[in-house]
Scaffold this active site. Structure first.
Site, mmCIF file in Angstrom:
data_model
loop_
_atom_site.group_PDB
_atom_site.id
_atom_site.type_symbol
_atom_site.label_atom_id
_atom_site.label_comp_id
_atom_site.label_asym_id
_atom_site.label_seq_id
_atom_site.Cartn_x
_atom_site.Cartn_y
_atom_site.Cartn_z
ATOM 1 N N GLU A 178 0.833 -1.204 0.000
ATOM 2 C CA GLU A 178 0.000 0.000 0.000
ATOM 3 C C GLU A 178 0.871 1.259 0.000
ATOM 4 O O GLU A 178 0.699 2.151 -0.819
ATOM 5 C CB GLU A 178 -0.909 -0.022 1.240
ATOM 6 N N ASP A 233 1.222 4.029 -3.053
ATOM 7 C CA ASP A 233 0.804 5.418 -2.852
ATOM 8 C C ASP A 233 1.942 6.388 -3.126
ATOM 9 O O ASP A 233 1.768 7.405 -3.796
ATOM 10 C CB ASP A 233 0.293 5.618 -1.414
ATOM 11 N N SER A 267 -7.089 2.386 -3.767
ATOM 12 C CA SER A 267 -5.806 2.850 -3.250
ATOM 13 C C SER A 267 -4.929 3.475 -4.311
ATOM 14 O O SER A 267 -4.103 4.319 -4.021
ATOM 15 C CB SER A 267 -5.012 1.650 -2.737
ATOM 16 N N ASP A 287 -16.389 11.620 -18.461
ATOM 17 C CA ASP A 287 -17.548 10.930 -17.871
ATOM 18 C C ASP A 287 -17.438 9.432 -18.150
ATOM 19 O O ASP A 287 -17.246 9.028 -19.298
ATOM 20 C CB ASP A 287 -18.825 11.513 -18.501
ATOM 21 N N ILE A 288 -17.532 8.626 -17.112
ATOM 22 C CA ILE A 288 -17.455 7.168 -17.268
ATOM 23 C C ILE A 288 -18.883 6.622 -17.269
ATOM 24 O O ILE A 288 -19.640 6.867 -16.326
ATOM 25 C CB ILE A 288 -16.650 6.518 -16.124
ATOM 26 N N GLY A 295 -23.214 11.578 -16.542
ATOM 27 C CA GLY A 295 -23.247 12.472 -15.390
ATOM 28 C C GLY A 295 -22.756 11.744 -14.151
ATOM 29 O O GLY A 295 -22.191 10.645 -14.237
ATOM 30 N N ASP A 300 -22.390 9.410 -11.027
ATOM 31 C CA ASP A 300 -22.958 8.118 -10.650
ATOM 32 C C ASP A 300 -22.232 7.605 -9.424
ATOM 33 O O ASP A 300 -21.124 8.057 -9.099
ATOM 34 C CB ASP A 300 -22.890 7.126 -11.807
#
Ligand SMILES: *[C@@H]1O[C@H](CO)[C@@H](O)[C@H](O)[C@H]1NC(C)=O
Ligand SMILES: *[C@@H]1O[C@H](CO)[C@@H](O)[C@H](O)[C@H]1NC(C)=O
Ligand SMILES: *[C@@H]1O[C@H](CO)[C@@H](O)[C@H](O)[C@H]1NC(C)=O
Ligand SMILES: *[C@@H]1O[C@H](CO)[C@@H](O)[C@H](O)[C@H]1NC(C)=O
Ligand SMILES: *[C@@H]1O[C@H](CO)[C@@H](O)[C@H](O)[C@H]1NC(C)=O
Ligand SMILES: *[C@@H]1O[C@H](CO)[C@@H](O)[C@H](O)[C@H]1NC(C)=O
Length: 614
Positions: free
Chosen positions: A304, A308, A522, A567-568, A586, A588
């Site tokens: 992690e 990061d 993450s 936009d996905i 839009g 979601d």
């Protein structure tokens, strides 16, 4: 921190002193009571000599005033946009009433605890005292037990009910650790070492023509990015190729680490050599919070923390980076020699970073708890702490979770979608802190062209009401849900998650000297944070204030400039035995407003009416 030897002596004297000094403080009245926490088994009574650090929160009577300031300085249409508050101004706005300070002092003194034994936050809104369990039990008329976690066998010392004297009630918001049964998790769901060596992974699609993506830098993205995400892929995809931060405008980015995860510097250099050669030999500042570790033994690095730091700092080089390592995690050995911990280190980190005169302007966190395991009083108080950072001009990103609409546990077999309130009804499980409206929750995408990744955490808070800034976007989404869909499984009036998204799988990192592909929201949170930090770089270099609390700005920009976010519209986030929400046109509850288009965002955030830095 106090040494244990000193502590034992002090405790002995406290305990003997207590009876003679007891002052009447009124009868005890229950302050908080919870149902049996799901996933925990009650063990034997806690050893009376175990030291416990109690954190007592005093009410912040003027918090609504702080919130008003926060929204004014974060609303791009407000004349005060960007006029962030100073540390001292924020502290004055969260200070408790002097009567509360007095009454809590009286209560503590009645148990032989005086000013020298007390640690106060700068605003005096938190009081910490370390006492043996037996004294904590007297102070709160409670009984602590050792509780065992059903999944991992970790133990903590907690109670399901505590009381405080009636005349102190209104002067104390909460005392922890008492009813806090959370289990902090990193949001790095998937990790696999690649079978091939690093060279082979990158070569997979070396000869394939680039993928056409109109919003990307130059309209295309390397073909290899569909199977392996690198720093270059993200700069291309999010339209930031050619933007060169100087790292000399006072900008900074921070990454938080918990659960004794630390970022390995040798791995970072391997990562830089391959993905960011101009950053080679540079590093980040390590900051230990409450004894957080920095063990550079290669085999001890955390996936992690490496993910990061490698991507956040790789994307933003040469902007100075800080890694905060906050201590506090299970396993805790419930004997007299080991102080119990909160298992909820955000407040330790918040205390630390709020006391700092100039924290980094962008900070990303990839750890979270199921919202329902965090007592409401505690969630609200920690959320108020994030608001304080926002008011001071700090942007906070959090991973939205890796369990879709479930509890962040990627394994459907162990996922618990049951309400923890004693009713045990099926319920979608949002995560905290992403459910706090004052942070920016980042969901995940995969592949190019981008689609929602199935594990992207999304849904609706059961604790926080929907803030105005997302009302319009979210109500449009709710109106599109099939009638009665998921009725009773989520709170349609809650703060909606996530706010935005970024790539979240197939990230190529180095861990213990080897390459691997890793995924999870993450990956998305530090990626989004990196682009925020680049936006801050653009603003600071024009002597404009940093962006601070992002959400009101993000939703405003999205409403006015459809190209600012990609936009996905494909994918969903299954969990709790359902197919979850759909990614739609839009906003979601899978990918929020979408992924960033840095080029468009940069032009917008450096052009609207701005207050110049002093
Ligand atoms: C809260 O604000 C009011 C009005 O500005 C002020 O009179 C009061 O002293 C403040 N309270 C605290 C605890 O600072
Ligand atoms: C990227 O990979 C996905 C999943 O394998 C595939 O559906 C998609 O067509 C690929 N994109 C391109 C441009 O080939
Ligand atoms: C990094 O350090 C090594 C060894 O000191 C040196 O040979 C190399 O040129 C340095 N690279 C950069 C990019 O500064
Ligand atoms: C790091 O951890 C290893 C293994 O747990 C231990 O042997 C070593 O002493 C530690 N090093 C430091 C600097 O704490
Ligand atoms: C809650 O309900 C589920 C399904 O009915 C059951 O499997 C589980 O054991 C229950 N948990 C508790 C704590 O009662
Ligand atoms: C998601 O989309 C599918 C296909 O259009 C539809 O059948 C389903 O009802 C939608 N689910 C939700 C939760 O909107």
């Amino acid at each position: 921190m106090r040494s244990f030897v000193w502590f034992t002596l002090a405790v002995a004297s406290l305990v003997t002193a207590a009876p003679s000094e007891t002052k009447p403080c009124g009868a005890h009245k229950i302050k908080e009571e919870i149902a049996h926490p799901i996933g925990w088994v009650k063990g034997k009574p806690a050893h009376p000599d175990v030291p416990i650090e109690l954190r007592i929160a005093l009410p912040q009577p003027n918090f609504s005033e702080l919130e008003r300031h926060l929204y004014e300085v974060s609303d791009p249409f407000h004349e005060r946009y960007g006029q962030h508050l100073s540390k001292e101004e924020v502290e004055a706005l969260v200070a408790p009433h002097s009567e509360s300070v007095h009454m809590v002092n009286e209560w503590l003194a009645s148990h032989g605890i005086y000013e020298d034994d007390i640690v106060r936050s700068p605003a005096k809104d938190w009081v910490r005292v370390t006492v043996p369990i037996r004294l904590a039990e007297q102070m709160m008329d409670t009984k602590y037990y050792v509780w065992v976690n059903e999944k991992d066998g970790n133990t903590i010392i907690r109670t399901t009910q505590y009381s405080i004297p009636e005349n102190v009630h209104e002067h104390v918001e909460l005392v922890q650790p008492t009813t806090l049964f959370s289990t902090l998790r990193g949001m790095d769901t998937t990790f696999r070492f690649t079978a091939e060596d690093s060279a082979n992974v990158a070569k997979v699609n070396a000869d394939a023509p680039p993928i056409s993506v109109p919003s990307a830098s130059g309209g295309k993205v390397d073909a290899s990015c569909n199977s392996t995400i690198t720093v270059t892929c993200l700069l291309q995809l999010y339209n930031a190729v050619g933007f060169k931060p100087t790292g000399k405008v006072g900008n900074a980015i921070g990454i938080t680490g918990y659960l004794e995860q630390f970022a390995n510097i040798a791995d970072l250099q391997l990562f830089y050599a391959e993905q960011r050669p101009d950053a080679l030999n540079s590093s980040f500042k390590f900051v230990s919070v409450k004894g957080g570790l920095n063990n550079q033994t290669l085999s001890e690095a955390g996936a992690e923390a490496n993910l990061d730091t490698q991507f956040a700092f790789g994307l933003t080089h040469p902007i100075p980076g800080t890694f905060y390592s906050t201590a506090g995690r299970p396993p805790f050995i419930p004997d007299a020699g080991t102080p119990t911990d909160t298992n909820e280190p955000y407040t330790d980190w918040l205390d630390f970073v709020l006391s700092h005169p100039s924290p980094p302007q962008t900070i990303s966190t990839s750890y979270a708890d199921s919202e329902q395991t965090v007592p409401v009083s505690f969630a609200k108080r920690a959320c108020n702490g994030f608001a304080q950072l926002g008011a001071r001009g700090v942007s906070l990103t959090f991973s939205s979770g890796d369990g879709g609409v479930g509890d962040g546990d990627p394994n459907p077999a162990t996922q618990t979608c049951f309400s923890n309130d004693g009713r045990n009804v099926t319920r979608f499980i949002p995560l905290f802190p992403p459910s706090c409206p004052f942070v920016t929750a980042v969901g995940g995408t995969i592949h190019i062209p981008e689609t929602a990744v199935f594990f992207s955490g999304g849904g609706f808070s059961n604790v926080f009401n929907r803030p105005t800034f997302q009302e319009l976007a979210v109500s449009k989404f709710l109106a599109k849900l099939p009638k009665g869909k998921f009725a009773g499984l989520f709170n349609p009036n809650g703060r909606a998650i996530p706010d935005v998204a970024a790539q979240a799988d197939l990230f190529k990192i180095f861990l213990s000297g080897r390459t691997g592909l890793i995924g999870g929201t993450s990956a998305a949170a530090p990626t989004f944070a990196a682009f925020v930090s680049l936006l801050n770089e653009a603003r600071l270099s024009k002597r404009q204030a940093p962006l601070g609390f992002l959400n009101p700005l993000l939703y405003t920009i999205d409403a006015l400039s459809p190209k600012a976010f990609n936009d996905i519209t494909v994918g969903n986030n299954p969990g709790c035995g359902t197919e979850g929400f759909n990614a739609t046109q839009g906003w979601d509850a899978v990918t929020g407003l979408g992924t960033p288009n840095f080029g468009v965002l940069k032009d917008i955030v450096t052009s609207f009416p701005v207050s110049l830095l002093p």
